[in-house]
Design a protein around this motif. Structure first.
Motif, PDB file in Angstrom:
ATOM      1  N   ALA A   8       0.505  -0.928   0.411  1.00  0.00           N
ATOM      2  CA  ALA A   8      -0.237  -0.198   0.209  1.00  0.00           C
ATOM      3  C   ALA A   8       0.860   1.394  -0.132  1.00  0.00           C
ATOM      4  CB  ALA A   8      -1.253  -0.009   1.064  1.00  0.00           C
ATOM      5  N   ARG A   9       0.225   2.148  -0.298  1.00  0.00           N
ATOM      6  CA  ARG A   9       0.946   3.619  -0.362  1.00  0.00           C
ATOM      7  C   ARG A   9       0.125   4.691   0.615  1.00  0.00           C
ATOM      8  NH1 ARG A   9       1.090   7.694  -5.475  1.00  0.00           N
ATOM      9  NH2 ARG A   9       1.853   9.713  -4.665  1.00  0.00           N
ATOM     10  N   LEU A  10       0.979   4.971   0.911  1.00  0.00           N
ATOM     11  CA  LEU A  10       1.131   5.890   1.948  1.00  0.00           C
ATOM     12  C   LEU A  10       0.529   7.768   1.208  1.00  0.00           C
ATOM     13  CD1 LEU A  10       0.742   6.665   5.198  1.00  0.00           C
ATOM     14  CD2 LEU A  10       3.354   7.546   5.011  1.00  0.00           C
ATOM     15  N   GLY A  27      -4.899   0.461  -6.886  1.00  0.00           N
ATOM     16  CA  GLY A  27      -4.768   1.530  -7.451  1.00  0.00           C
ATOM     17  C   GLY A  27      -3.542   2.250  -7.431  1.00  0.00           C
ATOM     18  N   ALA A  28      -2.247   2.098  -8.181  1.00  0.00           N
ATOM     19  CA  ALA A  28      -1.366   2.397  -7.691  1.00  0.00           C
ATOM     20  C   ALA A  28      -0.983   3.304  -9.018  1.00  0.00           C
ATOM     21  CB  ALA A  28      -0.245   1.661  -7.783  1.00  0.00           C
ATOM     22  N   HIS A  29      -2.184   3.497  -9.905  1.00  0.00           N
ATOM     23  CA  HIS A  29      -1.814   4.326 -11.236  1.00  0.00           C
ATOM     24  C   HIS A  29      -3.080   4.550 -11.586  1.00  0.00           C
ATOM     25  CE1 HIS A  29       2.403   2.382 -12.132  1.00  0.00           C
ATOM     26  NE2 HIS A  29       1.886   1.059 -11.442  1.00  0.00           N
ATOM     27  N   GLY A  30      -3.932   4.726 -10.866  1.00  0.00           N
ATOM     28  CA  GLY A  30      -5.137   5.356 -10.983  1.00  0.00           C
ATOM     29  C   GLY A  30      -5.359   6.639 -10.075  1.00  0.00           C
ATOM     30  N   PRO A  31      -6.805   6.975 -10.369  1.00  0.00           N
ATOM     31  CA  PRO A  31      -6.964   8.481 -10.080  1.00  0.00           C
ATOM     32  C   PRO A  31      -6.417   9.196  -8.578  1.00  0.00           C
ATOM     33  CG  PRO A  31      -8.967   7.634 -10.394  1.00  0.00           C
ATOM     34  CD  PRO A  31      -7.483   6.355 -10.531  1.00  0.00           C
ATOM     35  N   VAL A  32      -6.663   8.207  -7.460  1.00  0.00           N
ATOM     36  CA  VAL A  32      -6.261   8.623  -6.096  1.00  0.00           C
ATOM     37  C   VAL A  32      -4.873   9.046  -6.382  1.00  0.00           C
ATOM     38  CG1 VAL A  32      -6.146   8.101  -4.052  1.00  0.00           C
ATOM     39  CG2 VAL A  32      -8.641   7.807  -5.524  1.00  0.00           C
ATOM     40  N   ALA A  33      -3.978   7.409  -7.144  1.00  0.00           N
ATOM     41  CA  ALA A  33      -2.490   7.778  -6.871  1.00  0.00           C
ATOM     42  C   ALA A  33      -1.940   9.481  -7.893  1.00  0.00           C
ATOM     43  CB  ALA A  33      -1.754   6.623  -7.937  1.00  0.00           C
TER      44      ALA A  33
END
Length: 97
Positions: A8-10, A27-33
């Motif tokens: 997971a990304r902080l 979700g590493a390459h999605g809109p939240v990232a």
């Protein structure tokens, strides 16, 4: 800090309860990232600007205690952001390496 879920990304903002917020690996390459990347860039730019403005004030022998306290609070906020970004990026580098 709470334990980071595997992969997971902080994120550069807190969770609803004020603790760390994480983006799952899927979700590493999605809109939240992408939003997190933009916010991190803005936070780092803000930190650089606050530091640029703080240096002359800190060197001013006529600066008031109130001005210095305000400046110290803003610098602490920027340092908190920068440390969170470093933690997030460092964890991702470790996972890639």
């Amino acid at each position: 800090m709470a334990e980071r879920p595997a992969g997971a990304r902080l994120l550069p903002w807190p969770s609803r309860d004020g603790g760390p917020a994480y983006l799952p690996a899927h979700g590493a390459h999605g809109p939240v990232a992408a939003l997190a990347d933009e916010i991190e860039a803005a936070q780092l730019a803000t930190g650089a600007e606050v530091l640029r403005c703080a240096r002359p004030l800190m060197a001013d022998p006529n600066a008031t205690a109130r001005e210095l306290r305000f400046t110290a609070c803003r610098l602490a906020e920027c340092l908190t952001d920068a440390l969170r970004i470093a933690d997030s990026r460092g964890a991702r580098l470790t996972e890639q390496g």
